[in-house]
Motif scaffolding. Structure first.
Motif, mmCIF file in Angstrom:
data_model
loop_
_atom_site.group_PDB
_atom_site.id
_atom_site.type_symbol
_atom_site.label_atom_id
_atom_site.label_comp_id
_atom_site.label_asym_id
_atom_site.label_seq_id
_atom_site.Cartn_x
_atom_site.Cartn_y
_atom_site.Cartn_z
ATOM 1 N N ARG A 1 0.813 -1.230 0.000
ATOM 2 C CA ARG A 1 0.000 0.000 0.000
ATOM 3 C C ARG A 1 0.840 1.272 0.000
ATOM 4 O O ARG A 1 0.296 2.376 0.073
ATOM 5 N N ALA A 2 2.156 1.117 -0.062
ATOM 6 C CA ALA A 2 3.027 2.295 -0.054
ATOM 7 C C ALA A 2 3.051 2.951 -1.430
ATOM 8 O O ALA A 2 2.942 2.275 -2.452
ATOM 9 N N PRO A 3 3.210 4.262 -1.491
ATOM 10 C CA PRO A 3 3.229 4.983 -2.774
ATOM 11 C C PRO A 3 4.643 5.152 -3.318
ATOM 12 O O PRO A 3 5.591 4.563 -2.810
ATOM 13 N N THR A 4 4.749 5.965 -4.338
ATOM 14 C CA THR A 4 6.011 6.466 -4.924
ATOM 15 C C THR A 4 6.915 5.386 -5.493
ATOM 16 O O THR A 4 8.125 5.479 -5.416
ATOM 17 N N PHE A 5 6.345 4.363 -6.075
ATOM 18 C CA PHE A 5 7.153 3.344 -6.728
ATOM 19 C C PHE A 5 7.659 3.859 -8.078
ATOM 20 O O PHE A 5 6.938 4.534 -8.808
ATOM 21 N N LEU A 6 8.903 3.532 -8.413
ATOM 22 C CA LEU A 6 9.502 3.917 -9.688
ATOM 23 C C LEU A 6 9.810 2.673 -10.515
ATOM 24 O O LEU A 6 10.222 1.641 -9.974
ATOM 25 N N ALA A 7 9.644 2.766 -11.825
ATOM 26 C CA ALA A 7 9.945 1.638 -12.710
ATOM 27 C C ALA A 7 11.384 1.173 -12.526
ATOM 28 O O ALA A 7 11.668 -0.035 -12.543
ATOM 29 N N MET A 8 12.292 2.115 -12.339
ATOM 30 C CA MET A 8 13.702 1.764 -12.154
ATOM 31 C C MET A 8 13.890 0.823 -10.965
ATOM 32 O O MET A 8 14.743 -0.069 -10.996
ATOM 33 N N THR A 9 13.096 1.046 -9.915
ATOM 34 C CA THR A 9 13.164 0.185 -8.741
ATOM 35 C C THR A 9 12.800 -1.248 -9.121
ATOM 36 O O THR A 9 13.468 -2.213 -8.725
ATOM 37 N N GLY A 10 11.717 -1.385 -9.892
ATOM 38 C CA GLY A 10 11.278 -2.714 -10.306
ATOM 39 C C GLY A 10 12.277 -3.409 -11.202
ATOM 40 O O GLY A 10 12.490 -4.627 -11.092
ATOM 41 N N TYR A 11 12.903 -2.660 -12.095
ATOM 42 C CA TYR A 11 13.900 -3.256 -12.982
ATOM 43 C C TYR A 11 15.081 -3.814 -12.189
ATOM 44 O O TYR A 11 15.611 -4.876 -12.504
ATOM 45 N N GLU A 12 15.489 -3.081 -11.165
ATOM 46 C CA GLU A 12 16.580 -3.568 -10.318
ATOM 47 C C GLU A 12 16.135 -4.796 -9.515
ATOM 48 O O GLU A 12 16.907 -5.748 -9.332
ATOM 49 N N GLN A 13 14.904 -4.782 -9.037
ATOM 50 C CA GLN A 13 14.384 -5.935 -8.300
ATOM 51 C C GLN A 13 14.501 -7.213 -9.133
ATOM 52 O O GLN A 13 15.013 -8.232 -8.667
ATOM 53 N N VAL A 14 14.002 -7.161 -10.365
ATOM 54 C CA VAL A 14 13.930 -8.389 -11.162
ATOM 55 C C VAL A 14 15.295 -8.790 -11.722
ATOM 56 O O VAL A 14 15.536 -9.973 -11.968
ATOM 57 N N ARG A 15 16.193 -7.818 -11.918
ATOM 58 C CA ARG A 15 17.571 -8.179 -12.281
ATOM 59 C C ARG A 15 18.180 -9.035 -11.178
ATOM 60 O O ARG A 15 18.799 -10.073 -11.431
ATOM 61 N N SER A 16 17.988 -8.596 -9.931
ATOM 62 C CA SER A 16 18.543 -9.312 -8.793
ATOM 63 C C SER A 16 17.915 -10.700 -8.654
ATOM 64 O O SER A 16 18.617 -11.692 -8.413
ATOM 65 N N ILE A 17 16.602 -10.781 -8.804
ATOM 66 C CA ILE A 17 15.906 -12.063 -8.654
ATOM 67 C C ILE A 17 16.338 -13.048 -9.737
ATOM 68 O O ILE A 17 16.589 -14.233 -9.459
ATOM 69 N N ALA A 18 16.431 -12.581 -10.974
ATOM 70 C CA ALA A 18 16.854 -13.465 -12.066
ATOM 71 C C ALA A 18 18.262 -13.998 -11.823
ATOM 72 O O ALA A 18 18.547 -15.182 -12.057
ATOM 73 N N ALA A 19 19.148 -13.129 -11.332
ATOM 74 C CA ALA A 19 20.515 -13.572 -11.034
ATOM 75 C C ALA A 19 20.506 -14.632 -9.941
ATOM 76 O O ALA A 19 21.231 -15.629 -10.014
ATOM 77 N N SER A 20 19.672 -14.445 -8.928
ATOM 78 C CA SER A 20 19.584 -15.412 -7.845
ATOM 79 C C SER A 20 19.046 -16.752 -8.339
ATOM 80 O O SER A 20 19.576 -17.819 -7.981
ATOM 81 N N LEU A 21 18.010 -16.724 -9.173
ATOM 82 C CA LEU A 21 17.457 -17.967 -9.709
ATOM 83 C C LEU A 21 18.470 -18.693 -10.589
ATOM 84 O O LEU A 21 18.425 -19.925 -10.720
ATOM 85 N N ALA A 22 19.395 -17.920 -11.177
ATOM 86 C CA ALA A 22 20.448 -18.521 -11.997
ATOM 87 C C ALA A 22 21.623 -19.009 -11.159
ATOM 88 O O ALA A 22 22.581 -19.570 -11.699
ATOM 89 N N GLY A 23 21.565 -18.781 -9.845
ATOM 90 C CA GLY A 23 22.619 -19.247 -8.965
ATOM 91 C C GLY A 23 23.769 -18.289 -8.776
ATOM 92 O O GLY A 23 24.782 -18.642 -8.163
ATOM 93 N N ASP A 24 23.627 -17.055 -9.279
ATOM 94 C CA ASP A 24 24.700 -16.066 -9.154
ATOM 95 C C ASP A 24 24.353 -15.104 -8.014
ATOM 96 O O ASP A 24 23.843 -14.004 -8.235
ATOM 97 N N GLN A 25 24.637 -15.527 -6.793
ATOM 98 C CA GLN A 25 24.241 -14.734 -5.636
ATOM 99 C C GLN A 25 25.036 -13.435 -5.541
ATOM 100 O O GLN A 25 24.519 -12.422 -5.059
ATOM 101 N N GLU A 26 26.273 -13.454 -6.006
ATOM 102 C CA GLU A 26 27.077 -12.216 -5.961
ATOM 103 C C GLU A 26 26.429 -11.135 -6.816
ATOM 104 O O GLU A 26 26.299 -9.990 -6.388
ATOM 105 N N ALA A 27 25.996 -11.509 -8.011
ATOM 106 C CA ALA A 27 25.310 -10.545 -8.879
ATOM 107 C C ALA A 27 23.967 -10.149 -8.298
ATOM 108 O O ALA A 27 23.538 -8.994 -8.415
#
Length: 451
Positions: free
Chosen positions: A374-400
């Motif tokens: 319910r929090a406001p002020t979300f930015l697309a850039m924030t989401g792009y960074e979120q999913v970059r990190s998640i994809a790297a984790s699912l690929a097994g690259d925890q450092e990335a």
């Protein structure tokens, strides 16, 4: 029947909006097969519903790098990075081409109605993490089906679940009965039918964020051409230094300009501000509506009401998953303290990813607008960074996954929402990180407490 090996299954992404499609692009970049399920008939279906609204981020800030990498071989040319797209521009010139490149990795008319572990409801512990996810889908033709996935990224957003009028988070008494005079969206005044609905009318705008600013600015422009058009701006808190956003201190200039446009609507007499007003009921008065506050105050009748009190996540279809959500914001528990509008300072949050977005249920993530609850002020850039990190984790690259690759702009607004029911005062500096615009006083001081 033995469950299939999870690594052979796709990662299901719910929603083909900006963050959902960016999720797919990052998964492809990591060599992981995505399957994007979109309830609507096209990419960015929700974005298209506010296509008439211009973003306060430039093109350079709303195109994901992995997505651009996928698009480049097709001859796609990025729009001028310094210009501002509308929602329609974003959908047609970026989201749909990206979905087209992904091809059969995107399915339309596929509404997700439930997510669970195969053969395990949320109670069962036994071999839980070894089971794939099962996703229940309602197709556009009315048929139902189930598919399995190795992980689930929920990028369905919050657009479909706007918050109601009531100051207590519940629909105000009479709100549903007056639905024909109430809208929960920014009006598209270029549409003749919508324009006729508000031209020459008295409209209440409830809310204090960017959407409310935009609606006030639109109605102020309409008032210059259609005599009798007037807005009543209803805020649940008082007027203070942060009411109109960051103004010239906002590092996203167009976002700062929205608040200044709302201020101009009031200063120029196109809108009146009513502060400390928490609506408890909506009463019909002939062809008009009367808003009544919790403290008994009654406003003069209005013809229309535009409710822009925020959005909230639809958690109904992920109810069988073990999610770790903050009890206030309905955001991931590790992320919530960073974005809590009761405490949050300076309107920004450091870039975050898989660590802040993980849940007790392994390999399920709420991302994008939905991650903010319910929090406001979300930015697309924030989401792009979120999913970059998640994809790297699912690929097994925890450092990335844990590496920060983004710097976010600040709003120029310091301090949280203030103490509930305390007189509005000038905002404190919240550590001196930025300067708030000059305090504007409209009428008598009113209470402060969060819209």
């Amino acid at each position: 029947m033995n469950a299939p090996a999870n690594t052979e299954l796709p990662v299901v992404v719910i929603g083909a909006g900006p963050i959902g499609l960016a999720s797919a692009a990052h998964l492809v970049d990591q060599g992981i097969e995505p399957l994007v399920l979109e309830a609507g008939p096209a990419a960015g279906s929700s974005v298209r519903e506010w296509g008439h609204v211009r973003l306060f981020s430039t093109w350079s800030e709303v195109v994901d790098p992995a997505a651009e990498k996928l698009l480049a071989p097709t001859g796609w040319t990025a729009p001028d990075g310094a210009t501002y797209p509308s929602g329609a521009d974003w959908a047609e010139r970026y989201l749909q081409p990206l979905a087209d490149v992904l091809g059969d990795k995107v399915r339309y008319g596929a509404q997700v109605t439930g997510v669970s572990r195969l053969g395990r409801d949320r109670i069962v512990d036994a071999d839980r993490e070894q089971q794939p996810f099962t996703i229940s889908i309602l197709n556009a033709d009315g048929t139902e089906e189930r598919i399995t996935a190795r992980a689930v990224i929920d990028a369905s957003g919050t657009w479909s679940t706007p918050s109601p009028i009531g100051g207590d988070g519940l629909p105000a008494l009479g709100e549903k009965a007056a639905a024909d005079r109430i809208s929960y969206r920014i009006p598209d005044l270029k549409d003749p039918a919508v324009r006729a609905r508000y031209a020459g009318k008295r409209t209440a705008v409830i809310g204090s964020g960017a959407s409310a600013f935009t609606a006030l600015a639109y109605l102020a422009e309409l008032a210059k051409e259609a005599p009798g058009t007037h807005a009543v701006w209803i805020l649940r808190r008082g007027i203070s230094g942060s009411t109109f956003g960051g103004g010239s201190a906002d590092q996203l200039p167009a976002r700062g300009a929205l608040g200044l446009a709302a201020k101009a609507a009031v200063d120029n007499g196109h809108a009146d501000a009513v502060t400390g007003f928490r609506t408890s009921s909506v009463e019909k008065s002939g062809d008009q509506l009367v808003l009544v506050a919790e403290d008994g105050r009654r406003l003069d009748p209005v013809d229309e009401v535009i409710v822009l009190t925020g959005l909230r996540p639809d958690l109904s279809f992920v109810n069988e998953l073990r999610l770790g959500l903050d009890e206030r914001l309905q955001a991931p528990a590790e992320l919530a303290p960073l974005i809590d509008p009761n405490q949050h300072s300076c309107g920004t949050v450091y870039p975050h990813g898989v660590n802040e977005l993980s849940h007790p249920e392994k390999d399920v993530y709420l991302v994008g607008m939905k991650s903010y609850g319910r929090a406001p002020t979300f930015l697309a850039m924030t989401g792009y960074e979120q999913v970059r990190s998640i994809a790297a984790s699912l690929a097994g690259d925890q450092e990335a996954a844990e590496r920060v690759e983004l710097t976010l702009p600040e709003t120029g607004v310091c301090g949280g929402a203030g103490l509930f029911d305390q007189p509005a005062t000038e905002e404190t500096s919240g550590g001196g990180c930025c300067a708030a615009p000059t305090t504007l006083t409209i009428g008598a001081p009113a209470s402060s407490g969060g819209c």
